[in-house]
Design an enzyme around this catalytic site. Structure first.
Site, PDB file in Angstrom:
ATOM      1  N   ASP A   1       1.418   9.772 -36.435  1.00 18.36           N
ATOM      2  CA  ASP A   1       0.768   8.468 -36.425  1.00 18.36           C
ATOM      3  C   ASP A   1       1.683   7.367 -35.912  1.00 18.36           C
ATOM      4  OD1 ASP A   1       2.517   7.937 -38.470  1.00 18.36           O
ATOM      5  OD2 ASP A   1       1.029   8.081 -40.058  1.00 18.36           O
TER       6      ASP A   1
ATOM      7  N   CYS B   1       7.625   7.337   5.241  1.00 18.20           N
ATOM      8  CA  CYS B   1       6.444   6.916   4.467  1.00 18.20           C
ATOM      9  C   CYS B   1       5.850   8.054   3.649  1.00 18.20           C
ATOM     10  CB  CYS B   1       5.376   6.347   5.400  1.00 18.20           C
ATOM     11  SG  CYS B   1       5.673   4.625   5.844  1.00 18.20           S
TER      12      CYS B   1
ATOM     13  N   CYS C   1       6.711  -0.212   1.048  1.00 18.71           N
ATOM     14  CA  CYS C   1       6.399  -1.627   0.800  1.00 18.71           C
ATOM     15  C   CYS C   1       7.074  -2.072  -0.496  1.00 18.71           C
ATOM     16  CB  CYS C   1       4.892  -1.826   0.680  1.00 18.71           C
ATOM     17  SG  CYS C   1       3.934  -1.494   2.167  1.00 18.71           S
TER      18      CYS C   1
ATOM     19  N   ASP D   1       1.721  16.742 -37.206  1.00 15.27           N
ATOM     20  CA  ASP D   1       1.317  16.386 -38.562  1.00 15.27           C
ATOM     21  C   ASP D   1       0.084  17.192 -38.957  1.00 15.27           C
ATOM     22  OD1 ASP D   1       3.191  14.625 -39.282  1.00 15.27           O
ATOM     23  OD2 ASP D   1       1.977  12.831 -39.086  1.00 15.27           O
TER      24      ASP D   1
ATOM     25  N   ASP E   1       0.782  -1.228   0.000  1.00 14.26           N
ATOM     26  CA  ASP E   1       0.000   0.000   0.000  1.00 14.26           C
ATOM     27  C   ASP E   1       0.819   1.285   0.000  1.00 14.26           C
ATOM     28  OD1 ASP E   1      -2.304  -1.559   0.118  1.00 14.26           O
ATOM     29  OD2 ASP E   1      -2.184  -1.686   2.297  1.00 14.26           O
ATOM     30  N   CYS E   2       2.132   1.186   0.047  1.00 11.72           N
ATOM     31  CA  CYS E   2       2.929   2.415   0.031  1.00 11.72           C
ATOM     32  C   CYS E   2       4.260   2.141  -0.648  1.00 11.72           C
ATOM     33  CB  CYS E   2       3.152   2.953   1.447  1.00 11.72           C
ATOM     34  SG  CYS E   2       4.195   1.905   2.466  1.00 11.72           S
TER      35      CYS E   2
ATOM     36  N   ASP F   1       3.582  11.604  11.653  1.00  7.76           N
ATOM     37  CA  ASP F   1       3.929  10.735  10.533  1.00  7.76           C
ATOM     38  C   ASP F   1       2.684  10.196   9.836  1.00  7.76           C
ATOM     39  OD1 ASP F   1       5.832   8.951   8.999  1.00  7.76           O
ATOM     40  OD2 ASP F   1       4.574   7.449   9.963  1.00  7.76           O
TER      41      ASP F   1
ATOM     42  N   CYS G   1      10.135   8.679  10.105  1.00  2.63           N
ATOM     43  CA  CYS G   1       9.638   7.641   9.201  1.00  2.63           C
ATOM     44  C   CYS G   1       9.408   8.233   7.814  1.00  2.63           C
ATOM     45  CB  CYS G   1       8.334   7.051   9.734  1.00  2.63           C
ATOM     46  SG  CYS G   1       8.564   6.019  11.191  1.00  2.63           S
TER      47      CYS G   1
END
Length: 766
Positions: A660, A421, A20, A463, A16-17, A746, A419
């Site tokens: 393109d 995070c 991790c 273009d 989740d972060c 934090d 921390c």
């Protein structure tokens, strides 16, 4: 000979972060046989480049030890040692698309020159998450955030820790003599899983993880007799992680929700009749029947029926589009009016929506320069915080005679304040949200680096045909000389009937739009290099270029002046002769897209200078450029376009190239950012860095603004993360704040940063 590398992808639960992702990345890269690893928090995926003989079961066990769930993403197994059900693909390069040859029933000499090109994206594989983890592998408290948040392992651990904390307070009120031990027990409820993850991360190469800092702070609090605060800090830490998980799940679901647009079943037509089958079971070439009001279940081509299609779910275009036989339709769009028979052109795993989702997920695995800088910074930042906390804990007591308990307490608070995070999630959260928001509006960017670069563009080379213009000529003027305009149009349409040439299609479309009855032509044939001839109602007709017409008839002064004016306006003119006398003119031109003028103006207002680079003739290009108010360079070869891009870069411009992706490959490669312009599956996604799916010029300015808004959001996040830490660092050293405010600072910073990044999910172009 070096054996080829394989790539495997896995779905990771509970990631989740950014910290991790860092732990997983570090641990996986240390394993034998692993060459490279890319982790996407936003997509919840791990992509590993490895030797075919690498032990992927050991890789999965390593990830599980860190506290996450892992499941292979199903794909095509390849290479020796590929485990059943695991996704592998040999690393290879994708080539550019191909050109199609267009046949014409009649030869024309109408005198226009267009720089057409059609990009075709390369083939993509589809990733589908398998249902479970390998046998014997079980995640810990970092389970996936699927379903209601309160049912996730992370939520259950947080609730258990909170209940234990309340119970400890109750025990303390009834039995004050065991209060301290009650809080220690309450703290251990949440701390044991955290400490287990900390040790696993340390052994896997990440000793200074957030879990390790948390574990040290909690144990230190018990040692100095602050068990109550230690238990509260653990609970607040778990609350912060839970909030991160909820926010990450929301971001992840924002792009995955696109897949819900495709119906689960379709009505398949076969010799026995029409039966309802799962959408993923249909194959290219099969025919499905789509009733009015139904969502179309696959990409395909209409073989029977005329209806209006609501494409807003896929392209964001609010106006329904009228389509008939031969027109392409996309999975997830809505059939409004009539029953359609659609021949499927792409399997479920390769339809437009699946490709968009896959491209965004792959883009989110690619880190932006700012994100890479923050990652490098955090590698030194976290050990630095530990060193500062240690100095604050021991230097004042040793040197100044301060109280050990007071300064150790402050040192522990500094650990929590430090921390990383909030800091490390500040960039990837914003980038993931911006990529998702852009994809939902048809703006695809291949990674954070492209997202950053788009906002830096100062000049954009575009273009003409198919980018600034619709890519197909339309009738702009009908001039009658000795016939009415309707008679001129009817006679020309009679000669063009049945032709597939673009100019013929334009004339026939105008006749249909004006409800002009088209008579039957007899003996219609092509006059090589000149035009068409035939007979209608006993009269001899000829439709061709001005040069060919003047060889057969004499133009009067008025007719000559009108013809010259049309040619000077950059239009392709066909002259109609009836019985060798000038009857009238039909002028055609590839007109600018409806939003081209507004799109060019929006680019200018964003500080981007637009320049037209085209292989078309100078007169036509100049006329379109004058309408749009932009600089024009015409009659260019591909190497000329590349040279001009290089010249702009030499002047200090950050250059974007829109094309393109095929004819303009050299210029796209030379530019800082190459952008493909197209619609749905025809966009040259493999060649360019970014793509505008709608084909709208206005979306180019929207893409620039999205990039700039995302970078502004990132800078805000970094300021929030570092600013709060700086404030609480000072107040902690001064003794104003302690452990509780430290963890709140934090957690609060992480939640604020994540919430600020999530605002980008609601981004809309101005």
């Amino acid at each position: 000979m070096t054996e080829p590398l394989s790539r495997s992808r896995f779905a990771i639960g509970g990631m989740d972060c950014a910290s991790c992702a860092t732990k997983i990345d570090t641990a996986v890269r240390r394993l034998p046989g692993v060459n490279d690893a890319r982790v996407s928090v936003a997509a919840g995926t791990l992509s590993v480049e490895h030797a075919p003989t690498a032990d992927l079961a050991a890789l999965q066990r390593q990830v599980v030890r860190l506290g996450y769930t892992i499941a292979p993403i199903a794909g095509r197994p390849s290479g020796p040692g590929a485990a059943a059900g695991q996704a592998h693909e040999h690393k290879h390069e994708h080539g550019a698309g191909c050109h199609g040859d267009h046949g014409h029933e009649h030869s024309h000499a109408h005198g226009d020159d267009h720089d057409h090109g059609h990009g075709d994206g390369g083939a993509h594989r589809h990733a589908e998450t398998s249902a479970g983890t390998p046998a014997g592998l079980h995640g810990h408290d970092h389970g996936p955030m699927t379903g209601p948040w309160w049912r996730s392992p992370k939520a259950q651990l947080t609730i258990a820790s909170g209940l234990a904390l309340v119970a400890a307070y109750a025990v303390g009120l009834m039995l004050p003599q065991v209060q301290e031990w009650a809080f220690v027990v309450a703290m251990l409820v949440g701390l044991v899983p955290i400490a287990r993850r900390a040790l696993a991360a340390a052994f896997a190469g990440t000793p200074f993880s957030i879990e390790m800092l948390m574990t040290i702070a909690a144990i230190g609090a018990v040692i100095i007799g602050a068990g109550e605060e230690g238990a509260a800090v653990v609970f607040l830490f778990l609350v912060g992680e839970l909030l991160e998980g909820v926010a990450a799940s929301r971001a992840r679901a924002s792009i995955q929700s696109l897949t819900t647009l495709v119906p689960k079943s379709v009505r398949l037509e076969d010799p026995s009749g029409v039966t309802e089958v799962p959408a993923e079971s249909v194959s290219p070439g099969q025919v499905i029947v789509v009733r009015p009001g139904d969502r179309i279940g696959a990409d395909g081509v209409i073989v029977e029926g005329d209806s209006t299609i609501n494409e807003a779910p896929v392209t964001g275009e609010s106006t329904p589009v009228a389509k008939g036989p031969g027109a392409s339709v996309f999975a997830g769009t809505i059939n409004a009016d009539a029953v359609l028979r659609v021949r499927v052109t792409a399997a479920a795993e390769d339809n437009t929506i699946a490709r968009v989702v896959r491209l965004v997920e792959e883009a989110q695995e690619t880190k932006a320069p700012t994100e890479r800088f923050i990652d490098r910074f955090s590698r030194y930042y976290t050990p630095g915080v530990v060193a500062v906390a240690l100095l604050i804990a021991i230097v004042p007591p040793l040197v100044l005679g301060g109280a050990w308990s007071d300064w150790i307490y402050k040192g522990l608070a500094i650990l929590l304040i430090g921390c990383p995070c909030a800091l490390v999630i500040s960039t990837p959260a914003a980038i993931a949200a911006a990529l998702s928001a852009g994809a939902r509006r048809g703006l695809l960017m291949k990674g954070g680096a492209v997202l950053e670069d788009v906002g830096k563009i100062t000049a954009i080379a575009m273009d003409k045909t198919g980018t600034l213009t619709a890519g197909a000529p339309v009738v702009t003027d009908i001039v009658g000389i000795d016939r009415t305009e309707r008679e001129v149009l009817a006679s020309a349409a009679a000669l063009e009937a049945g032709s597939s040439h673009p100019l013929a299609i334009a004339i026939l479309a105008r006749a249909k739009a004006d409800a002009v009855a088209v008579p039957q032509a007899e003996g219609a044939k092509a006059v090589p290099g000149k035009g068409l001839s035939g007979t209608v109602g006993g009269r001899s007709l000829f439709l061709g270029s001005p040069k060919a017409a003047t060889e057969r008839a004499t133009l009067g002064s008025d007719a000559g002046a009108a013809l010259s004016a049309l040619i000077e306006a950059g239009k392709s003119v066909s002259v109609l002769l009836i019985d060798d006398a000038v009857a009238g003119f039909i002028a055609m031109r590839d007109e600018p897209r409806p939003d081209a003028v507004a799109g060019v103006a929006a680019l200018k207002s964003a500080g981007v200078t637009p320049i037209m680079l085209t292989g078309d003739n100078a007169r036509t290009a100049a006329a379109v450029g004058e309408m749009l108010g932009m600089e024009v360079r015409a009659e260019l070869l591909p190497e000329d376009k590349q040279r001009i891009v290089r010249e702009l870069q030499a002047k200090g411009e950050t250059v974007g190239k829109v094309g393109d992706g095929i004819n303009d490959a050299p210029a796209l490669a030379a530019a800082h950012v190459g952008i493909a312009m197209g619609g749905g599956t025809d966009v040259a996604l493999e060649t360019a860095d970014a793509a505008v799916l709608h084909g709208r010029v206005l979306d180019l300015a929207g893409m620039v603004r999205l990039s700039r808004d995302a970078m502004r959001n990132i800078h805000q996040n970094i300021a929030i993360a570092l600013g709060l830490k700086a404030v609480f660092l000072v107040t902690t050293v001064l003794g104003v704040t302690g452990l509780w405010p430290a963890i709140l600072a934090d957690t609060g910073a992480t939640v604020l940063v994540t919430a600020n990044a999530m605002r980008l999910l609601a981004w809309k172009p101005r």
